[in-house]
Scaffold this motif. Structure first.
Motif, PDB file in Angstrom:
ATOM      1  N   GLN A 132    -113.570-109.688 -47.962  1.00 45.80           N
ATOM      2  CA  GLN A 132    -114.711-110.176 -47.183  1.00 45.80           C
ATOM      3  C   GLN A 132    -116.032-109.800 -47.846  1.00 45.80           C
ATOM      4  N   SER A 133    -116.060-108.654 -48.527  1.00 46.61           N
ATOM      5  CA  SER A 133    -117.305-108.203 -49.165  1.00 46.61           C
ATOM      6  C   SER A 133    -117.717-109.076 -50.342  1.00 46.61           C
ATOM      7  N   ILE A 134    -116.760-109.790 -50.949  1.00 43.89           N
ATOM      8  CA  ILE A 134    -117.098-110.619 -52.111  1.00 43.89           C
ATOM      9  C   ILE A 134    -116.976-112.112 -51.821  1.00 43.89           C
ATOM     10  N   ALA A 135    -116.479-112.467 -50.645  1.00 47.78           N
ATOM     11  CA  ALA A 135    -116.303-113.877 -50.298  1.00 47.78           C
ATOM     12  C   ALA A 135    -117.630-114.519 -49.923  1.00 47.78           C
ATOM     13  N   PRO A 136    -117.814-115.795 -50.241  1.00 48.78           N
ATOM     14  CA  PRO A 136    -119.063-116.484 -49.887  1.00 48.78           C
ATOM     15  C   PRO A 136    -119.191-116.777 -48.393  1.00 48.78           C
ATOM     16  N   GLY A 137    -118.064-116.809 -47.685  1.00 45.67           N
ATOM     17  CA  GLY A 137    -118.089-117.073 -46.247  1.00 45.67           C
ATOM     18  C   GLY A 137    -117.085-116.191 -45.533  1.00 45.67           C
ATOM     19  N   LYS A 138    -116.732-116.586 -44.323  1.00 42.42           N
ATOM     20  CA  LYS A 138    -115.764-115.804 -43.559  1.00 42.42           C
ATOM     21  C   LYS A 138    -114.361-115.967 -44.126  1.00 42.42           C
ATOM     22  N   VAL A 139    -113.678-114.844 -44.327  1.00 40.28           N
ATOM     23  CA  VAL A 139    -112.292-114.845 -44.785  1.00 40.28           C
ATOM     24  C   VAL A 139    -111.379-115.167 -43.607  1.00 40.28           C
ATOM     25  N   ARG A 140    -110.338-115.962 -43.845  1.00 35.68           N
ATOM     26  CA  ARG A 140    -109.347-116.257 -42.808  1.00 35.68           C
ATOM     27  C   ARG A 140    -108.314-115.138 -42.773  1.00 35.68           C
ATOM     28  N   THR A 141    -108.161-114.456 -41.642  1.00 35.91           N
ATOM     29  CA  THR A 141    -107.177-113.387 -41.498  1.00 35.91           C
ATOM     30  C   THR A 141    -106.123-113.768 -40.463  1.00 35.91           C
ATOM     31  N   PHE A 142    -104.891-113.267 -40.661  1.00 36.87           N
ATOM     32  CA  PHE A 142    -103.769-113.644 -39.826  1.00 36.87           C
ATOM     33  C   PHE A 142    -102.926-112.425 -39.464  1.00 36.87           C
ATOM     34  N   THR A 143    -102.570-112.342 -38.177  1.00 36.01           N
ATOM     35  CA  THR A 143    -101.845-111.190 -37.652  1.00 36.01           C
ATOM     36  C   THR A 143    -100.751-111.641 -36.694  1.00 36.01           C
ATOM     37  N   GLU A 153     -98.515-117.642 -60.795  1.00 30.21           N
ATOM     38  CA  GLU A 153     -99.932-117.872 -61.071  1.00 30.21           C
ATOM     39  C   GLU A 153    -100.394-116.899 -62.155  1.00 30.21           C
ATOM     40  N   ILE A 154    -101.179-117.409 -63.105  1.00 32.67           N
ATOM     41  CA  ILE A 154    -101.866-116.561 -64.081  1.00 32.67           C
ATOM     42  C   ILE A 154    -103.323-116.502 -63.637  1.00 32.67           C
ATOM     43  N   TYR A 155    -103.739-115.357 -63.113  1.00 30.72           N
ATOM     44  CA  TYR A 155    -105.058-115.245 -62.498  1.00 30.72           C
ATOM     45  C   TYR A 155    -106.188-115.267 -63.530  1.00 30.72           C
ATOM     46  N   ASN A 156    -105.911-114.811 -64.739  1.00 32.23           N
ATOM     47  CA  ASN A 156    -106.949-114.791 -65.774  1.00 32.23           C
ATOM     48  C   ASN A 156    -106.736-115.900 -66.792  1.00 32.23           C
ATOM     49  N   ALA A 157    -106.219-117.035 -66.330  1.00 31.78           N
ATOM     50  CA  ALA A 157    -105.933-118.148 -67.238  1.00 31.78           C
ATOM     51  C   ALA A 157    -107.178-118.594 -68.008  1.00 31.78           C
ATOM     52  N   GLU A 189    -112.056-106.562 -58.513  1.00 33.16           N
ATOM     53  CA  GLU A 189    -111.813-107.455 -59.654  1.00 33.16           C
ATOM     54  C   GLU A 189    -110.501-108.201 -59.478  1.00 33.16           C
ATOM     55  N   SER A 190    -109.478-107.485 -59.020  1.00 30.93           N
ATOM     56  CA  SER A 190    -108.174-108.106 -58.789  1.00 30.93           C
ATOM     57  C   SER A 190    -108.255-109.153 -57.686  1.00 30.93           C
ATOM     58  N   ILE A 191    -108.878-108.797 -56.578  1.00 31.85           N
ATOM     59  CA  ILE A 191    -108.995-109.715 -55.439  1.00 31.85           C
ATOM     60  C   ILE A 191    -109.801-110.955 -55.817  1.00 31.85           C
ATOM     61  N   LYS A 192    -110.878-110.762 -56.555  1.00 27.80           N
ATOM     62  CA  LYS A 192    -111.698-111.899 -56.981  1.00 27.80           C
ATOM     63  C   LYS A 192    -110.870-112.872 -57.809  1.00 27.80           C
TER      64      LYS A 192
END
Length: 638
Positions: free
Chosen positions: A292-303, A77-81, A262-265
Motif C-alpha cells: 500500500q505504501s508504494i501503490a498509486p491507489g488503494k490495494v485490493r485485500t482479501f480475507t 513469472e520473471i519479475y525482472n524480465a 523492491e520485491s513487492i514493486k
C-alpha cells in the motif's frame, strides 16, 4: 502462471496425448493453449496459458526463439524480465551478435532468448521469479528443465509408458495412454508423518518432482539425464550464517524494508487486476503495508473469516485493512462451504496432500479470483524469520540432549522408547515420556525437528510397508550452521515450505486460475534473511523480531500483539457432524482398507475409534482420509 507438459520418445499418438494432458490442466491456463511437435515426432510439448503480461498472441506458447533453434514451454513469472532483456541486448550489441527484434513484451520471449544466448545456468542466475521451464535445443538434441530457487512452481517428470513425460500437474501424467505406474509405497511412512510427499518423491514409482534450484538435462535420443544445481537453500543459509550481518537491528530492519519493497514493486507488474491476501498475521500484514505504501491507489485485500470465533481472524484483518486504507473484501465460511470443497481436493492436488488449511486457502483463492487475476501473499515469514514456536523447543531439547555423546544417548533412548511405545498407549503421560525418550536419541537438531511429527509410535504402523524415503537435511552435520534455530529453519525451507505451504498455495489458487506471488521468497530477501543473527529474529517466546520492526512502522504494535489463531479450520469438530462423519467412515471401512492392501486396517480403526469414542484426535485422521479420498477418486478412476 500456466501449465506445461511434454512427451519425449512416446510411441503412440503424441499429439492426441498432449492434447489430453493440456485438457487435464485447463484450470492452470484457461486463456489459451498450444502444442508443439518436432518434425521427427520425438518431442511433443504442451502449454496452457493464464495471460498476465502481454495478453496478445505474442506471449503464446510453446514459443520458438528468434533463431528457431530453441522451443520453450514455461510456467511462472520473471519479475525482472525488463532488466534481463536490457542486459541481453547490451551484451549482444557489444559482441556484435544479432538476436533479432522482440515480437512482444512477454517475459517468455525474454527467457527463451536469454537461455539461448547465455545458457540455462547463466540465464537463471540473472532471473528473479518463480518458474518451471522446459527448453528444447534442436541443435544439441537436448531438453533442459529447471525449477525456481525456492520451489514455487511444480514440475513432475519420469517414465510413463516407456517415454519420458513431464507436467506441471501430476494428474496430467495419469491421462497418458499406457500409464501404469504403481503406488510408491516407500513414501507412505513420511506421508503419514507429515501430511505431504516431499520432493524428489511422488506417490508414483518412476515419477519424481524436480528439486528447487535444479537443472535437469535430457538427451532426446537416449533419454539419459544429468542434473546441475544452480542455487541451493543450504548453501545460501551457510553463506549467510558465515557472513553475519553486523549492523544494528534498526539497520537490519531498514535493509529488510528496502528489499521487501523492491520485491513487492517487481511483483506488482501485471497487465491484469492484482490484489493481496490479508490475514491478521505479521507476514501478510507486512506485505500489505509495504504494498500500500508504494501503490498509486488503494490495494485490493482479501480475507477469509470463520463463523467459529476460535478460528476467526477476519475481524482483526478488517481493522488492519481500515488502518492501512485498502479496498477490503471478506468472506465468511462455514461447515457447508468446507464440505463442498472436499470432493475437489484429490483432483486439485493429484496426489495425497493433507494440510487441512487447503480448504480455507482454496476458498479465499476462489473469492479473490472473482475480483482479480493475481494475488500476492505473505508466505515465508515464519520459516525465514524464526516465527514458529517449535524452533524454541528444538533449541531447548538439543541444548540438553546434544551435550551427551550420541553413543551413550542412543541405547538409553531405545530402552525408554520400548518401555513407553510398544503398546501404543494413549495415556498422555506415556506419550510425553515416549517423545522425550525419542528426542534423547536424536543425532542432530534436524532429527529433533523431524521427531516432532512422529512422537506417537502408532504413526509408523499405519502403512503396511515400512517406508524408505529419506528426510532432507538429516545428512548435514548437526553444527552445519552453528545455531540450532537456524538448523530447524533450514529443514523447513528445504522441505515443509516448498512441499507443503507452496504446494497448497499453488494448487488451490490454480484450481480457480488465480496466480499467486510470494514477495518474501525473492532471492535477495531470502539471502539477506539467512545472514541475520538469531537475536534479531527471536527473543524468548517471540519470533520474527526484525520483521515486526518493519511492520510496526506502518501498523500500531497493539493492533498486532494478539494471539495468532492460524489459517486453519475446526476439522476435528466438523468430522463429528453427520454428513462429514458418514463420508469419513465410508472411506475408513475396514474391508475396503484390507482389500486395498496398503494400510493396516486395525491401526486405522484404532485411530478413528480413539477419536470418535474417546475424544483423542490425531492429525493423522485427516492424512488417512485424504489418502483414501485420493485412492477412490484419482487412483482408481483415471
Amino acid at each position: 502462471m500456466c501449465g506445461i507438459a511434454g512427451l519425449i520418445q512416446y510411441k503412440k499418438d503424441a499429439g492426441e496425448n498432449i492434447r489430453r494432458m493440456n485438457e487435464r490442466m485447463l484450470h492452470r491456463g484457461p486463456d489459451d493453449g498450444g502444442i508443439y511437435i518436432s518434425d521427427d515426432g520425438k518431442v511433443a510439448l504442451g502449454h496452457r496459458r493464464l495471460a498476465i503480461v502481454d495478453l496478445s498472441k505474442n506471449g503464446a506458447q510453446p514459443m520458438e526463439s528468434h533463431s528457431k533453434k530453441s522451443v520453450i514451454v514455461y510456467n511462472g513469472e520473471i519479475y525482472n524480465a525488463a532488466e534481463v532483456k536490457e542486459l541481453l541486448l547490451s551484451d549482444a550489441a557489444a559482441k556484435g551478435t544479432d538476436i533479432g527484434a522482440f515480437r512482444g513484451t512477454s517475459d517468455t520471449e525474454v527467457l527463451v532468448e536469454a537461455i539461448e544466448y547465455f545458457g540455462m545456468k547463466r540465464a537463471l542466475s540473472l532471473c528473479k521469479g518463480m518458474f518451471a521451464i522446459a527448453v528444447y535445443d534442436l541443435e544439441k538434441g537436448t531438453i533442459s528443465f529447471a525449477r525456481d530457487r525456492v520451489g514455487e512452481k511444480p514440475l513432475y517428470y519420469g517414465n510413463v509408458a516407456g517415454a519420458f513425460a513431464f507436467a506441471s500437474d501430476i494428474g496430467c501424467l495419469r491421462v497418458v495412454d499406457g500409464f501404469d505406474n504403481e503406488i510408491n509405497t516407500d513414501v507412505l511412512d513420511i506421508y503419514f508423518e507429515e501430511g505431504y510427499i516431499p520432493s524428489p518423491y511422488s506417490i508414483y514409482k518412476g515419477i519424481n518432482k524436480l528439486e528447487p534450484g535444479t537443472i535437469l538435462t535430457l538427451n532426446v535420443e537416449t533419454l539419459e539425464t544429468k542434473t546441475d544445481i544452480y542455487w541451493s537453500m543450504a548453501d545460501a543459509a551457510k553463506k549467510g550464517q558465515s557472513n553475519i550481518f553486523t549492523g544494528s537491528r534498526k539497520e537490519a530492519a531498514d535493509e529488510l524494508e528496502r528489499l521487501l519493497k523492491e520485491s513487492i514493486k517487481g511483483q506488482m507488474v501485471a497487465d491484469v487486476p492484482l490484489g493481496v491476501f490479508l490475514s491478521a498475521g505479521i507476514d501478510s500484514s507486512t506485505v500489505v503495508s509495504l504494498m500500500q505504501s508504494i501503490a498509486p491507489g488503494k490495494v485490493r485485500t482479501f480475507t477469509i473469516g470463520m463463523e467459529d470465533e476460535k478460528y476467526n481472524e477476519a475481524v482483526i484483518a478488517k481493522e488492519i485493512a481500515a488502518h492501512l486504507g485498502t479496498d477490503h473484501t471478506e468472506l465468511y465460511i462455514n461447515e457447508n462451504d468446507a464440505k463442498a470443497v472436499i470432493p475437489k481436493l484429490s483432483f486439485m492436488f493429484g496426489e495425497p496432500f493433507a494440510d487441512s488449511s487447503q480448504i480455507p486457502t482454496y476458498l479465499v483463492s476462489k473469492m479473490t479470483r472473482d475480483h482479480v487475476t493475481v494475488s500476492l501473499s505473505g508466505d515465508g515469514g515464519d520459516e525465514l524469520f524464526c516465527g514458529y514456536k517449535s524452533y524454541n523447543s528444538v533449541a531447548r531439547v538439543w541444548g540438553k540432549a546434544g551435550k551427551m555423546p550420541y553413543a551413550l544417548r542412543k541405547p538409553v533412548s531405545s530402552l525408554l522408547m520400548n518401555i513407553y511405545g510398544p503398546d501404543n498407549s494413549s495415556e498422555l503421560k506415556d506419550k510425553v515420556k515416549f517423545a522425550k525418550a525419542q528426542y534423547f536419541g536424536a543425532k542432530s537438531p534436524y532429527e529433533v525437528h523431524r521427531m516432532e511429527h512422529e512422537s506417537d509410535p502408532i504413526i509408523k504402523k499405519i502403512a503396511l510397508k515400512k517406508g524408505e524415503a529419506k528426510y532432507k537435511c538429516l545428512d548435514l552435520p548437526f553444527d552445519f550452521l552453528g545455531e540450532v534455530n537456524h538448523e530447524a529453519m533450514l529443514m523447513d525451507m528445504c522441505m515443509y515450505h516448498p512441499d507443503d505451504i507452496l504446494v497448497k498455495v499453488d494448487r488451490t489458487a490454480m484450481a480457480v486460475s488465480l496466480e499467486t506471488r510470494v514477495p518474501m521468497l525473492d532471492k535477495d530477501v531470502v539471502e539477506f534473511a539467512w545472514s541475520l543473527p538469531i537475536e534479531y529474529l527471536r527473543s524468548d517466546e517471540q519470533g520474527k523480531l526484525v520483521l515486526r520492526d518493519v511492520l510496526y512502522r506502518y501498523v500500531p504494535r497493539d493492533m498486532m500483539e494478539r494471539p495468532k489463531k492460524g489459517f486453519s479450520i475446526p476439522i476435528s469438530k466438523w468430522l463429528l457432524e453427520k454428513d462429514i462423519r458418514d463420508w469419513a467412515e465410508a472411506l475408513l471401512d475396514k474391508d475396503k482398507i484390507r482389500q486395498q492392501g496398503l494400510l493396516n486396517p486395525d491401526v486405522v480403526e484404532k485411530i478413528w475409534r480413539d477419536f470418535t469414542d474417546r475424544g483423542i484426535y490425531r492429525i493423522q485422521i485427516w492424512y488417512i482420509l485424504m489418502f483414501q479420498q485420493w485412492m477412490e477418486t484419482e487412483y482408481r478412476n483415471n
